[in-house]
Structure formats: C-alpha cells, structure tokens
Design a protein around this motif. Structure first.
Motif, PDB file in Angstrom:
ATOM      1  N   ARG A  84       0.820  -1.206   0.000  1.00 44.54           N
ATOM      2  CA  ARG A  84       0.000   0.000   0.000  1.00 44.54           C
ATOM      3  C   ARG A  84       0.856   1.259   0.000  1.00 44.54           C
ATOM      4  NH1 ARG A  84      -4.899  -1.177   4.413  1.00 44.54           N
ATOM      5  NH2 ARG A  84      -6.016  -2.764   3.196  1.00 44.54           N
ATOM      6  N   GLN A  85       2.046   1.178   0.606  1.00 40.91           N
ATOM      7  CA  GLN A  85       2.951   2.326   0.662  1.00 40.91           C
ATOM      8  C   GLN A  85       3.916   2.366  -0.520  1.00 40.91           C
ATOM      9  OE1 GLN A  85       3.326   1.609   5.429  1.00 40.91           O
ATOM     10  NE2 GLN A  85       4.838   3.018   4.560  1.00 40.91           N
ATOM     11  N   ASP A  86       3.721   1.453  -1.468  1.00 40.95           N
ATOM     12  CA  ASP A  86       4.538   1.404  -2.678  1.00 40.95           C
ATOM     13  C   ASP A  86       6.017   1.183  -2.345  1.00 40.95           C
ATOM     14  OD1 ASP A  86       4.729   1.365  -5.463  1.00 40.95           O
ATOM     15  OD2 ASP A  86       5.240   3.505  -5.569  1.00 40.95           O
ATOM     16  N   LEU A  87       6.280   0.313  -1.358  1.00 40.74           N
ATOM     17  CA  LEU A  87       7.648   0.036  -0.932  1.00 40.74           C
ATOM     18  C   LEU A  87       8.216  -1.237  -1.540  1.00 40.74           C
ATOM     19  CD1 LEU A  87       7.327   0.842   2.892  1.00 40.74           C
ATOM     20  CD2 LEU A  87       8.269   2.312   1.095  1.00 40.74           C
ATOM     21  N   ILE A  88       7.362  -2.060  -2.149  1.00 45.22           N
ATOM     22  CA  ILE A  88       7.834  -3.339  -2.682  1.00 45.22           C
ATOM     23  C   ILE A  88       7.409  -3.504  -4.128  1.00 45.22           C
ATOM     24  CG2 ILE A  88       8.015  -4.500  -0.449  1.00 45.22           C
ATOM     25  CD1 ILE A  88       5.259  -5.709  -0.900  1.00 45.22           C
ATOM     26  N   ASP A  89       8.180  -4.307  -4.841  1.00 40.28           N
ATOM     27  CA  ASP A  89       7.950  -4.547  -6.259  1.00 40.28           C
ATOM     28  C   ASP A  89       7.141  -5.815  -6.490  1.00 40.28           C
ATOM     29  OD1 ASP A  89       8.962  -2.492  -7.861  1.00 40.28           O
ATOM     30  OD2 ASP A  89      11.029  -3.168  -7.604  1.00 40.28           O
TER      31      ASP A  89
END
Length: 341
Positions: free
Chosen positions: A93-98
């Motif tokens: 949700r925080q756009d931290l992982i691919d």
C-alpha cells in the motif's frame, strides 16, 4: 554442500550463468533475529558459495524492517526482506515493494496454496507458516484454555506479546474467544489484559526474549508462534505446547522485494534457493521453520515440533491482512490507552 548443490538445486537455480555477474555484489537482506546460526549454515553460506556474492544480514522484527524500508524509500538499502503477511500488504500500500515474477521462481509450484501470492497482489510469496499457541511448564501449571493465562497461579509468571508484534493480535483474538467475544475490535481481551497488567512479567516484542525468561524460571507460560518452539525444547526441564479448547490460530511469513533496490535478480535467486525442497527440508529438520514447500518430508518426531503437512496448511485459519491493517491502529490506540508501554 553436495546435498544443497544436488541436481535439484543446480537445475532449479540456474546460477552458473549468473555467478560471474553476481561476483563482487552484495545482497542485503532483512530478516527476523531468531535462529541466525542455523540460517547462516543452511541458507546464507551455501548460497554465497553458489553465487559468488556476499550477503549482509540485518535483523529486527517485522514492524522495524517495514519502518526502515519506508525511511530509505528514496535510496533503498535492503534488496529482499521477510515479514508478516499484513506488513507485506502495508508495504504494498505504501509502494515500498515490487511485483514478483512468480514464473522465475522454479519452486513456486511446490508451495502450499496459502503461500502462493497470499495477499493476492503479486508482491509476496510465503516461505513458512505457523500455528500460534501457548508454551508452558507442565510441572508448574496446566493450560487448557487461553483464559488460563489470566488465572491466579500464573500471576507474575506469564509473558504476553505486545500488540505491535505478529503474535499480539492473534493471541488477543484467541483470549477474547476464550472470554466469549470473538469480535475483531479486540476490546474484551485488551480490557482483560489491562485488568491483569501487573500480573504479566513483560509484554514482549521478540520471541527470543522468552527462552531466557523461561530458562531462569521467571515465566511459566507465554503465547508463541510455532516457529520459535525449538528454542524451548532443549532447556533441561519439561515444556509443552498447549492445545487450548478454543483452538489455535496462526500466521504466514512472506518474502518481498524492495522497490527500486539493486540486485533484484540476485534477490530472486536467493528467494528461490530458500524455497527449494533441499533448503526447506534442512530448515524443518533443524526445527527452524515449518516448510511452505509441500514436497518436504520429515520424520514424525520433527513434524510434531512444526506446523506441518497439507492437512494443517489447509485448515490453518489466518487473520486476513486487510483486517490486520484496517484494525491495527484502533488496536494500538486501545492498547496504549489501557495497557500502556
């Protein structure tokens, strides 16, 4: 090494072509702190020999590694991390992982269904699942219910997981169920813990704290994940895994790729290595992790110390990640207000 570099491993990882390019590269991973000697022997060192790379290992609990990933979002330090399902969804949700290209994980089809893309967003893969129950000293106390954690004879002899840990909400849920309330708001169990706050030795944040406390007989019981069970079985006195009448809950730990990090191809090879039948079998036999790889076969003695087998995997009831995330702030607010830190 010959076992780990067997035909299965060599065919699976196809590292021969990538070994030269991996040379002089460093793979930084973030993992849980427990059983690091075993992970070094079974996972890290064998992979380093295959890839010709170095591995830097950072440890901490799931919340800590998520916070560090967020702090370093602009310039990622960690290439690959392991964490809870819920924290993986939070990272997504925080756009931290691919996204993970599951087609590049040659061991993916060997996994139990619960471990395949567990959050259904294409960004995580399960590597171990576990039951959550109560480790206790049968020579000191009897545990038949989650509510027994509150009984007078355990006052001053029990530890409970902090609500911020992976074991906190599941343990609270089961305690609430034992008290007649299985609501997702966890108000009843948090109120009960608050009422008995002074009866708890500690509200732990790492399961590694508990073995020493039990060794020193400061505690006689504590809710734990099955992944930590091995640390309790060789202490020279009886310790049992409770089967409370309300049942057991559990969790799934997953692997993720940090968005924008270097060496993602190497990280994928490392993930695949970790998911292989060879490695998962060795971790299971060492009582480190319950295998997510369904091809792993272990003795009955080993299985009795793990969360193991297709029947268990199919029946394990996991708290959905979105429930964990959407309720977590309210749980924490209640906990801080009523239990304190």
């Amino acid at each position: 090494m010959k076992t780990l570099l067997s035909s299965v491993a060599l065919a699976t990882f196809a590292l021969s072509a990538g070994a030269a390019s991996a040379a002089d590269k460093t793979l930084t991973i973030s993992v849980y702190a427990f059983a690091q000697d075993e992970f070094k022997e079974i996972v890290y060192d064998p992979f380093k020999e295959i890839c010709g790379c170095d591995i830097v290992v950072e440890t901490g609990n799931s919340v800590e590694r998520l916070a560090k990933m967020e702090a370093n979002k602009a310039s990622p330090v960690i290439a690959m991390a392991v964490m809870s399902m819920a924290d993986a969804l939070q990272a997504s949700r925080q756009d931290l992982i691919d996204d993970i290209d599951f087609s590049k994980l040659t061991n993916y089809d060997k996994l139990y269904d619960i471990a395949k893309d567990p959050n259904k967003d294409g960004k995580s893969v399960g590597y171990t699942f576990y039951a959550t129950s109560i480790a206790y000293r049968p020579d000191k106390v009897t545990i038949e219910s989650w509510a027994d954690l509150l009984k007078p004879e355990l006052a001053g002899r029990v530890a409970f997981p902090n609500v911020t840990t992976n074991q906190g909400p599941p343990a609270l849920y089961m305690l609430g169920k034992a008290l007649g309330d299985d609501g997702a708001d966890l108000t009843t169990p948090i109120d009960a813990v608050a009422e008995h706050r002074d009866d708890f030795v500690t509200f732990y944040v790492r399961s590694s704290q508990l073995t020493q406390l039990m060794q020193q007989e400061e505690i006689w019981a504590a809710p734990i994940g099955r992944f930590a069970w091995a640390g309790f079985t060789d202490m020279g006195f009886p310790v049992e895994w409770a089967t409370p009448k309300e049942g057991q809950t559990g969790g799934l730990n997953v692997m993720v790729l940090t968005k924008g990090s270097e060496n993602q191809e190497l990280a994928m090879q490392f993930m695949d290595f970790w998911l292989s039948t060879d490695v998962q079998t060795k971790l299971a036999e060492a009582l480190v992790d319950s295998p997510a790889n369904k091809d792993v076969v272990v003795s009955d003695e080993v299985a009795n110390n793990l969360t193991y087998g297709a029947e268990t995997a199919d029946s394990l009831s996991l708290i959905p990640s979105d429930v964990m995330l959407d309720k977590r702030d309210a749980w924490l607010e209640q906990w801080n207000e009523k239990v304190g830190q």
